[in-house]
Write an enzyme that holds these catalytic residues in place. Sequence first.
Site, PDB file in Angstrom:
ATOM      1  N   GLU A  81       0.801  -1.217   0.000  1.00 54.74           N
ATOM      2  CA  GLU A  81       0.000   0.000   0.000  1.00 54.74           C
ATOM      3  C   GLU A  81       0.837   1.273   0.000  1.00 54.74           C
ATOM      4  OE1 GLU A  81      -2.557  -0.692   3.344  1.00 54.74           O
ATOM      5  OE2 GLU A  81      -4.058  -1.726   2.151  1.00 54.74           O
ATOM      6  N   GLU A 112       7.151 -21.953   7.960  1.00 62.31           N
ATOM      7  CA  GLU A 112       7.579 -21.060   9.035  1.00 62.31           C
ATOM      8  C   GLU A 112       8.602 -21.709   9.959  1.00 62.31           C
ATOM      9  OE1 GLU A 112       4.744 -21.252  12.818  1.00 62.31           O
ATOM     10  OE2 GLU A 112       3.686 -20.474  11.075  1.00 62.31           O
TER      11      GLU A 112
END
Length: 272
Positions: A81, A112
């Site tokens: 953004e 992960e």
Amino acid sequence: MDFIKTTEQDSHYNNLENMSLSELLTNINNEDKSVPLAVEKALPQIEALTQQVILKLKQGGRLFYLGAGTSGRLGILDASECPPTFGVSHSLVIGLIAGGDTAIRKAVEFAEDSTTQGWQDLKSYNITKKDIVIGIAASGTTPYVVHALKLCNTNNIITGCITCNNNSPLSHAAQFPIEAIVGPEFVTGSSRMKAGTAQKLILNMITTSSMVQLGKVKGNKMVDMQLSNNKLVNRGTQMLVDQLNISKEEASTLLNKYGNVRKALKHYKNGN
């Protein structure tokens, strides 16, 4: 090290399946109200890390977010953004997630848990000590993130983190840790809820404050935003109307000519 994951502790609520819809929504909302207060308590930590981000960006460095699951997705969201909002390069703020881009939409099993891939992902961007890395992990234990930050430290790269547990391995690995302690989740262990909300609030604060300090906002307006849709073109046009006291037609012509609010303001005031 005495470390207890409050994010994994039992919810304050039980028998959720027996609650009415109204009760579910009310109780979730009541839990959510505690999140801004937890973030408020972390403001000194947020300021310390954001100062480092601003320093590095002003010196030509980049900001990297590193996370897994929800935490990784939030970092990517915040990074993605920045260009349309502030007109900066896509390479200025970079979000990385365990498992790669596939993991943005679908969980990648055990990604992960890698103790090496986080650092490899950073190296693929030719990371240097000019840059800064923020590890994001609600638990504060994600190996992908923790081990990458340790190697960043070894290579003289400034590190920060956003976590929702006190005294976690991630906090110890980061030079500038942020700990927003939101407590147990409404659904036990579902850290996409309060923890995710806290992380999003903090990410908003870090990049918005940094971009303001870098001169990407004028007054309170996004004068460097990318005019990528009609809504933003209309917003940019209205900015010029308000700033220059001109008609919408003049503002539209000016914006079309220069393609950017800041440039339009500059050239109009210079008489060009």
